[in-house]
Motif scaffolding. Structure first.
Motif, short mmCIF file in Angstrom:
data_model
loop_
_atom_site.label_atom_id
_atom_site.label_comp_id
_atom_site.label_asym_id
_atom_site.label_seq_id
_atom_site.Cartn_x
_atom_site.Cartn_y
_atom_site.Cartn_z
N VAL A 182 0.17 10.80 0.75
CA VAL A 182 -0.70 9.78 -0.05
C VAL A 182 -0.31 8.47 0.27
O VAL A 182 -0.82 7.40 0.46
CB VAL A 182 -0.72 10.04 -1.49
CG1 VAL A 182 -1.41 8.90 -2.32
CG2 VAL A 182 -1.47 11.53 -1.83
N GLY B 238 0.67 3.46 -2.88
CA GLY B 238 0.44 4.84 -2.69
C GLY B 238 1.41 6.08 -3.13
O GLY B 238 1.00 7.04 -3.46
N GLY C 144 0.70 -1.09 -0.08
CA GLY C 144 -0.01 0.02 -0.04
C GLY C 144 0.80 1.34 0.24
O GLY C 144 0.45 2.37 -0.48
N THR D 47 -2.32 5.51 2.08
CA THR D 47 -2.70 4.24 1.43
C THR D 47 -1.99 2.91 2.25
O THR D 47 -2.46 2.04 2.25
CB THR D 47 -2.04 4.42 -0.01
OG1 THR D 47 -2.66 5.38 -0.50
CG2 THR D 47 -2.54 3.18 -0.88
N ALA E 205 -8.36 -2.47 0.00
CA ALA E 205 -7.64 -1.10 -0.22
C ALA E 205 -6.44 -1.29 -1.48
O ALA E 205 -6.21 -0.30 -2.31
CB ALA E 205 -6.88 -0.58 1.07
N TRP F 278 -7.94 -0.69 -4.88
CA TRP F 278 -8.00 0.64 -5.56
C TRP F 278 -6.69 1.35 -5.71
O TRP F 278 -6.43 1.81 -6.69
CB TRP F 278 -8.72 1.57 -4.46
CG TRP F 278 -10.26 1.51 -4.50
CD1 TRP F 278 -10.92 0.84 -3.66
CD2 TRP F 278 -10.70 2.05 -5.43
NE1 TRP F 278 -12.21 0.73 -3.97
CE2 TRP F 278 -12.39 1.75 -5.12
CE3 TRP F 278 -10.64 2.59 -6.55
CZ2 TRP F 278 -13.38 2.07 -6.11
CZ3 TRP F 278 -11.87 3.24 -7.39
CH2 TRP F 278 -13.05 2.79 -6.81
N ALA F 279 -5.66 1.02 -5.03
CA ALA F 279 -4.28 1.47 -4.86
C ALA F 279 -3.47 0.97 -6.14
O ALA F 279 -2.96 1.94 -6.95
CB ALA F 279 -3.55 1.23 -3.69
#
Length: 194
Positions: free
Chosen positions: A106, A78, A74, A110, A121, A124-125
């Motif tokens: 960010v 991110g 992440g 993330t 998550a 999306w990342a």
């Protein structure tokens, strides 16, 4: 050639990112290194070396700290999303300090979301990070017509580039949900009814 590499790495991350932690880390690391080096105007060879080194460092870091792998993936994905946000909003000519603040903020948010919500998550990342790389690759391949996707200049270019980025990210999100429902622990409609 460099645009094609960026485009392919972005497509892997955008459409297959949640399928393999190893590929997601390598692709995210490569993308984050590429976008940041490119923002500061390095040559293609140096940009490629920075991207490759960032991919390897991210992969080694994730491998060493596998207990916190979701956080690390992440964090790296991110960083790629943060670099894309910075490219869309600030871009060339902005200060290095602003780039660091945006990317790190960010990346940390993330990473924390990925640690808490795991695959959801990361989905999306990886979709948004990969979509950003795909746009950068398209801008490198066709700088005359699509260069604004990589380096938006005026306000309309920033808006259009951002809308295309989000739309491609959503398409990557949908694709990954359909390809990896077991990894995301998604139940079918029939299972939900019973």
């Amino acid at each position: 050639m460099s645009g094609l590499v960026v485009l392919l790495v972005g497509a892997v991350l955008c459409f297959l990112g949640v399928g393999s932690v190893h590929w997601a880390v390598l692709a995210s690391g490569f993308g984050a290194g590429w976008v940041l080096a490119d923002l500061f105007g390095t040559s293609v060879a140096v940009t490629f070396l920075v991207a490759a080194a960032t991919a390897v460092i991210a992969w080694v870091l994730a491998t060493l700290v596998f207990k916190v792998a979701s956080f690390v993936v992440g964090l790296v994905a991110g960083a790629l999303v943060g670099a894309r946000v910075f490219a869309a909003v600030g871009g060339r000519g902005s200060t290095l300090l602003l780039a660091i603040v945006v990317v790190v903020a960010v990346a940390l948010v993330t990473g924390l979301l990925a640690d808490r919500y795991r695959e959801r998550a990361l989905l999306w990342a990886t979709a948004l990070g990969g979509a950003g790389l795909v746009l950068s690759g398209l801008g490198l391949l066709w700088p005359g017509g699509l260069g604004f996707l990589r380096d938006p200049g005026s306000g309309w270019q920033q808006v259009l580039s951002s809308l295309i980025w989000v739309a491609l990210g959503v398409f990557g999100w949908i694709t990954q949900r359909r390809l990896f429902p077991e990894k995301l622990r998604l139940r079918s409609r029939e299972e939900r009814r019973t």
